[in-house]
Scaffold this motif. Structure first.
Motif, PDB file in Angstrom:
ATOM      1  N   CYS A  97       2.656  38.432  38.378  1.00 53.09           N
ATOM      2  CA  CYS A  97       3.254  37.502  39.335  1.00 53.09           C
ATOM      3  C   CYS A  97       2.726  36.088  39.125  1.00 53.09           C
ATOM      4  O   CYS A  97       1.504  35.881  39.109  1.00 53.09           O
ATOM      5  CB  CYS A  97       2.947  37.953  40.757  1.00 53.09           C
ATOM      6  SG  CYS A  97       3.485  39.648  41.128  1.00 53.09           S
ATOM      7  N   HIS A  99       2.611  32.176  40.427  1.00 54.33           N
ATOM      8  CA  HIS A  99       2.744  31.405  41.661  1.00 54.33           C
ATOM      9  C   HIS A  99       3.370  30.038  41.440  1.00 54.33           C
ATOM     10  O   HIS A  99       3.639  29.605  40.316  1.00 54.33           O
ATOM     11  CB  HIS A  99       1.374  31.251  42.320  1.00 54.33           C
ATOM     12  CG  HIS A  99       0.396  30.441  41.505  1.00 54.33           C
ATOM     13  ND1 HIS A  99       0.437  29.069  41.422  1.00 54.33           N
ATOM     14  CD2 HIS A  99      -0.654  30.818  40.726  1.00 54.33           C
ATOM     15  CE1 HIS A  99      -0.541  28.627  40.649  1.00 54.33           C
ATOM     16  NE2 HIS A  99      -1.216  29.669  40.200  1.00 54.33           N
ATOM     17  N   PHE A 109       2.231  35.801  46.570  1.00 52.17           N
ATOM     18  CA  PHE A 109       2.800  37.153  46.534  1.00 52.17           C
ATOM     19  C   PHE A 109       2.157  38.080  47.565  1.00 52.17           C
ATOM     20  O   PHE A 109       2.183  39.298  47.416  1.00 52.17           O
ATOM     21  CB  PHE A 109       2.698  37.726  45.116  1.00 52.17           C
ATOM     22  CG  PHE A 109       3.694  37.102  44.181  1.00 52.17           C
ATOM     23  CD1 PHE A 109       4.935  37.676  43.985  1.00 52.17           C
ATOM     24  CD2 PHE A 109       3.409  35.901  43.549  1.00 52.17           C
ATOM     25  CE1 PHE A 109       5.866  37.086  43.148  1.00 52.17           C
ATOM     26  CE2 PHE A 109       4.332  35.296  42.712  1.00 52.17           C
ATOM     27  CZ  PHE A 109       5.571  35.891  42.511  1.00 52.17           C
ATOM     28  N   TYR A 116       5.412  45.964  46.187  1.00 49.57           N
ATOM     29  CA  TYR A 116       5.006  46.485  44.889  1.00 49.57           C
ATOM     30  C   TYR A 116       3.903  47.540  44.980  1.00 49.57           C
ATOM     31  O   TYR A 116       3.979  48.594  44.334  1.00 49.57           O
ATOM     32  CB  TYR A 116       4.559  45.337  43.987  1.00 49.57           C
ATOM     33  CG  TYR A 116       5.705  44.558  43.383  1.00 49.57           C
ATOM     34  CD1 TYR A 116       6.630  45.170  42.542  1.00 49.57           C
ATOM     35  CD2 TYR A 116       5.873  43.199  43.648  1.00 49.57           C
ATOM     36  CE1 TYR A 116       7.686  44.467  41.977  1.00 49.57           C
ATOM     37  CE2 TYR A 116       6.935  42.479  43.085  1.00 49.57           C
ATOM     38  CZ  TYR A 116       7.830  43.129  42.259  1.00 49.57           C
ATOM     39  OH  TYR A 116       8.878  42.431  41.696  1.00 49.57           O
ATOM     40  N   MET A 123      -0.640  45.066  40.200  1.00 51.52           N
ATOM     41  CA  MET A 123      -0.258  43.654  40.288  1.00 51.52           C
ATOM     42  C   MET A 123      -1.312  42.802  39.585  1.00 51.52           C
ATOM     43  O   MET A 123      -2.502  42.919  39.875  1.00 51.52           O
ATOM     44  CB  MET A 123      -0.122  43.211  41.747  1.00 51.52           C
ATOM     45  CG  MET A 123       0.982  43.899  42.523  1.00 51.52           C
ATOM     46  SD  MET A 123       1.143  43.231  44.218  1.00 51.52           S
ATOM     47  CE  MET A 123       1.954  41.657  43.881  1.00 51.52           C
ATOM     48  N   LEU A 125      -2.236  38.915  39.131  1.00 49.48           N
ATOM     49  CA  LEU A 125      -1.923  37.646  39.781  1.00 49.48           C
ATOM     50  C   LEU A 125      -2.707  36.510  39.121  1.00 49.48           C
ATOM     51  O   LEU A 125      -3.821  36.172  39.550  1.00 49.48           O
ATOM     52  CB  LEU A 125      -2.265  37.730  41.273  1.00 49.48           C
ATOM     53  CG  LEU A 125      -1.628  38.890  42.053  1.00 49.48           C
ATOM     54  CD1 LEU A 125      -2.204  38.967  43.452  1.00 49.48           C
ATOM     55  CD2 LEU A 125      -0.120  38.724  42.108  1.00 49.48           C
ATOM     56  N   HIS A 169       7.447  38.368  37.481  1.00 50.70           N
ATOM     57  CA  HIS A 169       8.038  37.867  38.727  1.00 50.70           C
ATOM     58  C   HIS A 169       7.397  36.515  39.033  1.00 50.70           C
ATOM     59  O   HIS A 169       6.176  36.403  39.122  1.00 50.70           O
ATOM     60  CB  HIS A 169       7.769  38.863  39.868  1.00 50.70           C
ATOM     61  CG  HIS A 169       8.595  38.616  41.096  1.00 50.70           C
ATOM     62  ND1 HIS A 169       8.993  39.644  41.937  1.00 50.70           N
ATOM     63  CD2 HIS A 169       9.092  37.479  41.651  1.00 50.70           C
ATOM     64  CE1 HIS A 169       9.698  39.146  42.936  1.00 50.70           C
ATOM     65  NE2 HIS A 169       9.762  37.818  42.784  1.00 50.70           N
TER      66      HIS A 169
END
Length: 323
Positions: A97, A99, A109, A116, A123, A125, A169
């Motif tokens: 993910c 940002h 997120f 998720y 995940m 991040l 994402h």
């Protein structure tokens, strides 16, 4: 006549100096770490986050209570990049993910962590370069960050194994990042890309901001800023454009945007969508401001994700009815 010419020349000189000063001021407060402030970004975006704070706080507590750890990797140009990794119950499923502008990996997120993590996804991040705990002075606006995506993918495959299925994402600048990355040669483990309110290029989004929010002409501010950025950060402000990069895309892409977004206009989503060469779908959330789509209409957003992910499992896109 000489006096007239001298006077005109003096006025032109003053204007030139004024425009240069304006461009330098704009550049410093927009492109450099520590000068780009999250409070100013929130104000410009115009999204009322106060209404969602109880939900965000609740989900943040649940998210941070899960097992997680800090990890690092090195960018192509030698920066130490930081990310937070939340292992999933299914090690073969991972979402990376990305940002938005002036944010951090664990912030944008929080809401979607519920989606998720409950579905077994791990995940990852990352903090974008010049954000959070990642190194860097100059913000990449997706143009540089797209190459950093490849470094995180390399880490993810090594961590989770060759059989891992990865989603990318991104939100806002992160959305532009994943769209720009779609034009690169991505590893086979990347199965799909989701962009939420991604922009075409920093040049075009800054031009829009100058016109709509500051009521200023883009010329020569953008041109001077572009020159400075090439010298300082090493890239042009329209050197990488998501609408051009998706012409080379092979991975399926889901694009989400709010039709009330005044920061990154929905027309940018339409332009990117129309240029995309890979299997694609878009979801426009009515009344959603910048980066608000998930909270404005969670049901439609999650339905779109469900259908998109299901279609990837079936190795084809299924078309759902937009709400």
């Amino acid at each position: 006549m000489k006096r007239v010419i001298t006077g005109v020349s003096a006025i032109a000189g003053v204007l030139a100096v004024s425009q240069l000063a304006e461009a330098c001021y704009f550049y410093r407060r927009t492109m450099k770490r520590n000068n780009a402030k999250v409070e100013r970004t929130i104000k410009m975006a115009g999204t009322d986050w106060s209404q969602y704070m109880p939900l965000i706080q609740k989900r943040k507590e649940a998210m941070m209570a899960r097992d997680h750890r800090d990890i690092t990797c090195q960018s192509e140009d030698g920066l130490k990049l930081h990310a937070t990794y939340f292992p999933g119950t299914d090690k073969k499923k991972l979402v990376i993910c990305f940002h938005g502008y002036t944010s951090e990996g664990t912030k944008d997120f929080i809401g979607l962590s519920d989606y998720y993590l409950k579905r077994g996804y791990g995940m990852l991040l990352p903090d974008a370069r010049a954000h959070g705990r990642s190194e860097g002075i100059y913000i990449g606006f997706g143009c540089l960050d797209r190459k950093d995506v490849l470094q995180w993918l390399e880490w993810a495959i090594e961590e989770c194994g060759d059989q891992v299925q990865i989603l990318l994402h991104g939100t806002s600048m992160g959305g532009a990042t994943v769209l720009m990355a779609s034009g690169l040669e991505l590893p086979k483990q990347v199965k799909g890309i989701i962009s939420d309110c991604g922009f075409t290029s920093p040049k075009e989004v800054f031009t829009h901001v100058l016109h709509s929010m500051y009521h200023l002409p883009a010329f020569p501010v953008i041109q001077i800023s572009d020159y400075i950025n090439r010298k300082k950060a090493g890239y042009g402000m329209d050197e990488c454009n998501a609408a051009r990069e998706v012409r080379k895309a092979k991975v399926p892409i889901l694009m989400i945007h709010g039709d009330a977004d005044t920061f990154v206009p929905v027309t940018m989503c339409e332009e990117i969508y129309n240029n995309c060469s890979s299997p694609k779908k878009k979801l426009i959330i009515k009344g959603a401001a910048h980066a608000e789509s998930y909270y404005k209409d969670t049901k439609s957003y999650e339905k779109a994700l469900n259908n998109f992910i299901l279609s990837l499992d079936k190795e084809k896109l299924c078309w759902w009815e937009e709400e």
